[in-house]
Each structure stands twice: as structure tokens, then as C-alpha cells.
Motif scaffolding. Structure first.
Motif, PDB file in Angstrom:
ATOM      1  N   ALA A 177       0.814  -1.224   0.000  1.00  0.00           N
ATOM      2  CA  ALA A 177       0.000   0.000   0.000  1.00  0.00           C
ATOM      3  C   ALA A 177       0.842   1.266   0.000  1.00  0.00           C
ATOM      4  O   ALA A 177       0.343   2.349  -0.330  1.00  0.00           O
ATOM      5  N   GLN A 178       2.129   1.137   0.349  1.00  0.00           N
ATOM      6  CA  GLN A 178       2.971   2.335   0.471  1.00  0.00           C
ATOM      7  C   GLN A 178       3.327   2.897  -0.902  1.00  0.00           C
ATOM      8  O   GLN A 178       3.721   2.167  -1.804  1.00  0.00           O
ATOM      9  N   ARG A 179       3.229   4.218  -1.000  1.00  0.00           N
ATOM     10  CA  ARG A 179       3.465   4.868  -2.282  1.00  0.00           C
ATOM     11  C   ARG A 179       4.904   5.333  -2.469  1.00  0.00           C
ATOM     12  O   ARG A 179       5.338   5.583  -3.591  1.00  0.00           O
ATOM     13  N   ASN A 180       5.633   5.446  -1.339  1.00  0.00           N
ATOM     14  CA  ASN A 180       7.001   5.952  -1.457  1.00  0.00           C
ATOM     15  C   ASN A 180       7.892   5.377  -0.354  1.00  0.00           C
ATOM     16  O   ASN A 180       8.622   6.098   0.315  1.00  0.00           O
ATOM     17  N   LEU A 181       7.811   4.059  -0.166  1.00  0.00           N
ATOM     18  CA  LEU A 181       8.563   3.396   0.894  1.00  0.00           C
ATOM     19  C   LEU A 181      10.050   3.372   0.536  1.00  0.00           C
ATOM     20  O   LEU A 181      10.448   2.767  -0.464  1.00  0.00           O
ATOM     21  N   LYS A 182      10.868   4.038   1.362  1.00  0.00           N
ATOM     22  CA  LYS A 182      12.304   4.128   1.116  1.00  0.00           C
ATOM     23  C   LYS A 182      13.106   3.115   1.928  1.00  0.00           C
ATOM     24  O   LYS A 182      14.086   2.553   1.451  1.00  0.00           O
ATOM     25  N   LYS A 183      12.683   2.916   3.181  1.00  0.00           N
ATOM     26  CA  LYS A 183      13.473   2.089   4.091  1.00  0.00           C
ATOM     27  C   LYS A 183      12.610   0.984   4.675  1.00  0.00           C
ATOM     28  O   LYS A 183      11.548   1.248   5.231  1.00  0.00           O
ATOM     29  N   LEU A 184      13.077  -0.254   4.553  1.00  0.00           N
ATOM     30  CA  LEU A 184      12.362  -1.402   5.109  1.00  0.00           C
ATOM     31  C   LEU A 184      13.300  -2.153   6.042  1.00  0.00           C
ATOM     32  O   LEU A 184      14.399  -2.572   5.646  1.00  0.00           O
ATOM     33  N   ILE A 185      12.868  -2.297   7.304  1.00  0.00           N
ATOM     34  CA  ILE A 185      13.641  -3.012   8.315  1.00  0.00           C
ATOM     35  C   ILE A 185      12.870  -4.268   8.703  1.00  0.00           C
ATOM     36  O   ILE A 185      11.750  -4.185   9.206  1.00  0.00           O
ATOM     37  N   LEU A 186      13.466  -5.432   8.467  1.00  0.00           N
ATOM     38  CA  LEU A 186      12.847  -6.696   8.850  1.00  0.00           C
ATOM     39  C   LEU A 186      13.622  -7.253  10.032  1.00  0.00           C
ATOM     40  O   LEU A 186      14.629  -7.959   9.874  1.00  0.00           O
ATOM     41  N   ASP A 187      13.162  -6.911  11.226  1.00  0.00           N
ATOM     42  CA  ASP A 187      13.836  -7.304  12.454  1.00  0.00           C
ATOM     43  C   ASP A 187      13.223  -8.611  12.956  1.00  0.00           C
ATOM     44  O   ASP A 187      12.630  -8.673  14.026  1.00  0.00           O
ATOM     45  N   THR A 188      13.367  -9.654  12.152  1.00  0.00           N
ATOM     46  CA  THR A 188      12.665 -10.894  12.459  1.00  0.00           C
ATOM     47  C   THR A 188      13.216 -12.046  11.639  1.00  0.00           C
ATOM     48  O   THR A 188      13.785 -11.837  10.562  1.00  0.00           O
ATOM     49  N   LYS A 189      13.070 -13.244  12.159  1.00  0.00           N
ATOM     50  CA  LYS A 189      13.291 -14.448  11.364  1.00  0.00           C
ATOM     51  C   LYS A 189      11.962 -14.874  10.767  1.00  0.00           C
ATOM     52  O   LYS A 189      10.910 -14.626  11.349  1.00  0.00           O
ATOM     53  N   VAL A 190      11.997 -15.515   9.618  1.00  0.00           N
ATOM     54  CA  VAL A 190      10.763 -15.901   8.951  1.00  0.00           C
ATOM     55  C   VAL A 190      10.860 -17.346   8.494  1.00  0.00           C
ATOM     56  O   VAL A 190      11.950 -17.879   8.269  1.00  0.00           O
ATOM     57  N   ASP A 191       9.678 -17.980   8.354  1.00  0.00           N
ATOM     58  CA  ASP A 191       9.680 -19.328   7.788  1.00  0.00           C
ATOM     59  C   ASP A 191       9.809 -19.227   6.272  1.00  0.00           C
ATOM     60  O   ASP A 191       9.814 -18.140   5.681  1.00  0.00           O
ATOM     61  N   GLU A 192       9.888 -20.373   5.606  1.00  0.00           N
ATOM     62  CA  GLU A 192      10.152 -20.391   4.171  1.00  0.00           C
ATOM     63  C   GLU A 192       9.047 -19.701   3.369  1.00  0.00           C
ATOM     64  O   GLU A 192       9.319 -18.916   2.451  1.00  0.00           O
ATOM     65  N   LYS A 193       7.789 -19.990   3.729  1.00  0.00           N
ATOM     66  CA  LYS A 193       6.669 -19.401   2.978  1.00  0.00           C
ATOM     67  C   LYS A 193       6.628 -17.887   3.148  1.00  0.00           C
ATOM     68  O   LYS A 193       6.435 -17.137   2.179  1.00  0.00           O
ATOM     69  N   THR A 194       6.810 -17.433   4.391  1.00  0.00           N
ATOM     70  CA  THR A 194       6.812 -15.991   4.646  1.00  0.00           C
ATOM     71  C   THR A 194       7.972 -15.322   3.927  1.00  0.00           C
ATOM     72  O   THR A 194       7.831 -14.222   3.387  1.00  0.00           O
ATOM     73  N   GLY A 195       9.125 -15.989   3.903  1.00  0.00           N
ATOM     74  CA  GLY A 195      10.279 -15.453   3.207  1.00  0.00           C
ATOM     75  C   GLY A 195      10.008 -15.229   1.733  1.00  0.00           C
ATOM     76  O   GLY A 195      10.390 -14.205   1.157  1.00  0.00           O
ATOM     77  N   ASN A 223      15.388   2.024  -1.084  1.00  0.00           N
ATOM     78  CA  ASN A 223      16.829   2.244  -1.250  1.00  0.00           C
ATOM     79  C   ASN A 223      17.621   1.916   0.012  1.00  0.00           C
ATOM     80  O   ASN A 223      18.845   2.060   0.040  1.00  0.00           O
ATOM     81  N   ASN A 224      16.916   1.479   1.069  1.00  0.00           N
ATOM     82  CA  ASN A 224      17.574   1.149   2.334  1.00  0.00           C
ATOM     83  C   ASN A 224      16.936  -0.120   2.878  1.00  0.00           C
ATOM     84  O   ASN A 224      15.761  -0.120   3.242  1.00  0.00           O
ATOM     85  N   LEU A 225      17.698  -1.198   2.908  1.00  0.00           N
ATOM     86  CA  LEU A 225      17.165  -2.508   3.326  1.00  0.00           C
ATOM     87  C   LEU A 225      17.981  -3.040   4.491  1.00  0.00           C
ATOM     88  O   LEU A 225      19.202  -3.132   4.422  1.00  0.00           O
ATOM     89  N   HIS A 226      17.260  -3.366   5.582  1.00  0.00           N
ATOM     90  CA  HIS A 226      17.888  -3.855   6.809  1.00  0.00           C
ATOM     91  C   HIS A 226      17.275  -5.218   7.132  1.00  0.00           C
ATOM     92  O   HIS A 226      16.086  -5.311   7.431  1.00  0.00           O
TER      93      HIS A 226
END
Length: 474
Positions: free
Chosen positions: A207-225, A240-243
């Protein structure tokens, strides 16, 4: 005497926004100054610990319906809260909401009593107050089970958010879906505890129109990944910024993150996959690369990634590697050849690769901070017969350091002579160092004679800061 116009006053007070003591004094000058200063102070309000006086001010804005609800549930508000209404609508000036501050207000009122029902009611009414009254909130940390999207004026509140931190453990699917409908202009989205597939979360990202930075502070299972990877692909033109805190089940899109400027990977377990990614991916616009708390076994792949950039890298930070990692010199050489704009470097090196530091210092003339750790953690014992092996590195800094360099940190697993250190610091007498430090194992090679010399140079202003322990005599 002419009066300073309004716009100039606003500019001056904004420059002073971090000097709260001065701003508080300005409040008392006259009504005009007071009207300008109050909003500036309250924009940063939740940086401070909530005290009882501030708590009373905030609770004074509770509507009568909230006060009645709390009273009916044996929650007694401070008497000052009920008797006086503030001169300004302070809450409307707040720029972000901290859950810690909400907890502090509740603790002050309930005296730290553990009653889930009353705490829940207090939390509910406080969040309702903020969401209904705050007009310019830019940052929200959502770590509550309160249905924030259902509160009055939620659509206006969330539509203005610039940054959102959200813990999925606290937020149900319905709330995420509602959030995706009304919150579309985030610049930064931080996600925690996304262990399972959650379609509503992917709706929110999309839904984000101008998302610049995404921080995924989590482990995920295969499907979620896989689904998160698809979400990254769909936002390829803006991110442009991925964490990433874990990369084990995330398949990064190969060609679509060409706009990526900052890449951070924390706490990965599958180092072979990380190294595979680094070897085959291309991020030509990359400016910052951070690899932390993983176990790289080779620097070759990082070097390949750097070679495919366009020379705009300003920061490389590599911390925590496999003890048998190899080819550190290849990385230093790659940085020297491909990163002319770099100003911050933290990495590992072996004494046999000190020669590459010379090339690095000659080619990277904007370097401000360099932090070199020993690659071999047993180097001290392996090289017991190599007297003062660190002197070579100090001499390289003496001869080739750019004028920009003001922070140097080197390993304490290499031996250094007093004479080499004296020459090193004398070289910086005309352009003092801001900080000099020695990392791992310094206690094996730094003697009291070294420390006395360090004290001399800090007293003479050649270095502003040393590691504290480097100044403490045994």
C-alpha cells in the motif's frame, strides 16, 4: 529598537531546539516568544522521562467521558489534572508517540500496581487521547494490543505517519488490514516478529506509495520469506535502504533492487547463502554496506560486490566473522580501487596485508574513520617472535594518512614499540586526532609505559579521546 520579525524568531528557536534550558528562558520573554517556543519544545517531548508534573499536564486533556470511565473503574487521577486546563493544546504539537511514555504515565497514576484491567483501560484512553489530538505525529512505535486503527480520528492520524515500527505479535490481522487502507505514505517501515505468513502485512507493504526504508527485524519461515521477497520486488522502484536481521528464508530479487543505497544484514546463520548473494548480486548505487554478527568465511564475495558498484560507497562496516576467514587483503585492495568516497571503514586484516592499507590511504582521501581488527584471534601467540609487528602499520599511517582522517582504531593483538607510537602521535600534532583506540587483546601488549605516553599526548591535545582503559595504569 526594531522588533525581530516572526520568521526570524522561528528560525532562531529551531536552531536552539536541542538547548532546552535556553528555550525555557525564551518562554518568559513575552507572549509572542512563548507562542513560538512551546510548539518547538513539545515536538521533541517524548525524548524525556515522564515526570509527575508532565503526566498531569497530559492527563488534563482527557475528555470528560474518559475521566468518568476511569473514575468508574477505581482509577483516581491526580487532583491537579481535574482542576486546571492548560493554556496550550500541548499534545497537538507532539511529533511521535512512545509506548515507554504511555507506560510511565500509567505507572505514575496506578503507583505501579499490577492490575491488568485498570492498566488496559488507562492505556486505551491515553492512546485515544493522542490519536485524536496529535496533528503532526510522524513516528509511531506500535507495541500494544490496543485497536489503534479503530480509535476516533485514526484515519487522519495514520495517514500522516512518516515512520512506523510494528511488532506483529501485538497486532491482529484485522488491524493490519485497516492500517493498509489508511496508512499509505510511510517512508520507513520496521517489522518485528513476523514468523508466519501474514497476507495483511504484505498488503501494508504494497500500500505504500514511497517506501524508502524497510527493516525486517525478524526471522521468517520459508513461505513468509517467499512472500516478503515478492513484496520487495513490488516495491523495487522506491526502496533504497534494506535492513535484514535474518536472510535465511528470503530470496532477494536479483535485478530489481538496483536503486539500493544501504544494505544491512544482521545475525545471519546461513553464511554460505549470504556469501552467494554477495557474489552474484549487483547494487551499482550502493553507498553503505553493513554485515554484523554473522560468520563470513571469506572476504572474496564482499570484494566482488564492491567491484560492481559505481564508486559511491561511503561506509563499510564488517563485524564478526568466521575465525578461519581468509583473503582480508583482497577486500582492502578492492575498497582502495573502487571506493574513492569512503569515509568510514571497519573490517579485519592480517599483518601480511598491511601493504594494502598504504594503497587505501593514498586512494581514499576522504577517509575519516578506520577500524582494523585482527583477522587471526590467535595472532598474538602465533607471532610471539615477531617483535613489534604493529610498527609497520603505524609507519604507514604516519606516511600516508589523508588530512581527513581523525579517528583510528587498531588491533591490540599486534605488538607496538614506544618509539613507533611517539612518531605516530607527533605526526598528528599539527592536525590532532579526535579519537585513537585499540580493540581486542590490548591488555596483552599495552604496558604502563604505553599508557603513560598516551596520557602525555591527551594532555597535550594531540588526541582528544583514547579508550578509557588505555589511560588506567595497572
Amino acid at each position: 529598537m526594531e522588533e525581530i520579525n516572526f520568521d526570524c524568531l522561528v528560525l532562531i528557536f529551531n536552531i536552539l531546539k536541542n538547548d532546552k534550558k535556553s528555550l525555557h528562558s525564551c518562554l518568559l520573554v513575552n507572549k509572542k516568544w512563548c507562542n513560538i517556543v512551546v510548539p518547538i519544545l513539545w515536538k521533541s517531548y517524548s525524548l524525556d522521562e515522564i515526570n509527575e508534573k508532565l503526566c498531569n499536564v497530559i492527563l488534563s486533556f482527557l475528555p470528560s467521558s474518559s475521566k468518568k470511565l476511569l473514575s468508574n473503574n477505581d482509577i483516581k487521577l491526580p487532583s491537579l489534572t481535574l482542576s486546571k486546563f492548560p493554556l496550550f493544546n500541548y499534545i497537538s504539537f507532539c511529533r511521535y508517540i512512545s509506548p515507554d511514555n504511555v507506560d510511565e504515565i500509567i505507572d505514575i497514576v496506578l503507583k505501579n500496581l499490577c492490575n491488568d484491567h485498570r492498566r488496559n483501560l488507562m492505556e486505551q484512553e491515553i492512546y485515544k487521547l493522542f490519536i485524536s489530538q496529535c496533528k503532526n505525529v510522524k513516528y509511531l512505535c506500535w507495541t500494544t494490543r490496543q485497536p489503534l486503527t479503530l480509535f476516533p480520528r485514526a484515519s487522519i492520524f495514520f495517514s500522516q505517519l512518516y515512520e512506523l515500527y510494528i511488532d506483529i505479535d501485538y497486532v491482529n490481522s484485522d488491524a493490519l488490514y485497516e492500517l493498509a487502507q489508511i496508512c499509505k505514505d510511510l517512508n520507513t517501515l520496521s517489522i518485528k516478529s513476523c514468523y508466519r505468513n501474514n497476507p495483511e502485512l504484505f498488503y501494508l507493504i504494497d500500500a505504500q506509495r514511497n517506501l524508502k526504508k524497510l527493516i525486517l527485524d525478524t526471522k521468517v519461515d520459508e513461505k513468509t520469506g517467499k512472500e516478503l521477497s515478492k513484496a520487495l520486488a513490488r516495491n523495487r522502484t522506491t526502496i533504497n535502504n534494506l535492513h535484514l536481521s535474518s536472510i535465511d528464508n528470503i530470496v532477494l530479487p536479483l535485478t530489481i533492487l538496483v536503486n539500493l543505497k544501504k544494505l544491512t544484514i544482521f545475525h545471519w546463520e546461513n553464511y554460505k547463502k549470504v556469501q552467494q548473494y554477495l557474489a552474484i548480486y549487483e547494487f551499482p548505487n550502493l553507498q553503505q554496506l553493513t554485515l554484523m554478527y554473522g560468520h563470513l568465511s571469506s572476504f572474496k564475495e564482499v570484494s566482488l560486490l564492491i567491484e560492481k558498484t559505481m564508486g559511491n560507497i561511503s561506509k563499510i562496516d564488517i563485524c564478526s566473522i568466521n575465525k578461519t576467514a581468509k583473503e582480508a587483503g583482497i577486500l582492502i585492495k578492492s575498497i582502495a580501487d573502487n571506493c574513492p568516497k569512503i569515509n568510514y571503514l571497519r573490517t579485519y586484516i592480517e599483518p601480511k596485508d598491511f601493504i594494502h592499507v598504504k594503497t587505501l590511504l593514498l586512494n581514499c582521501r576522504f577517509l575519516k574513520t578506520i577500524d582494523l581488527k585482527s583477522l587471526d584471534f590467535l595472532e598474538l601467540f602465533i607471532n610471539e617472535n615477531d617483535n613489534n609487528i604493529g610498527d609497520e602499520l603505524l609507519n604507514i599511517f604516519i606516511l600516508f594518512s589523508p588530512k581527513s582522517l581523525y579517528e583510528i582504531i587498531i588491533s591490540g593483538l599486534w605488538k607496538y614499540s614506544i618509539d613507533a607510537f611517539n612518531r605516530f602521535f607527533e605526526n598528528f600534532r599539527e592536525r590532532p586526532l579526535y579519537h585513537f583506540g585499540i580493540n581486542d587483546g590490548y591488555n596483552y601488549v599495552i604496558t604502563n609505559d604505553h599508557k603513560i605516553m598516551f596520557r602525555k599526548y591527551i594532555n597535550e591535545g594531540v588526541v582528544k579521546y583514547f579508550n578509557k582503559l588505555l589511560l588506567v595504569l595497572d
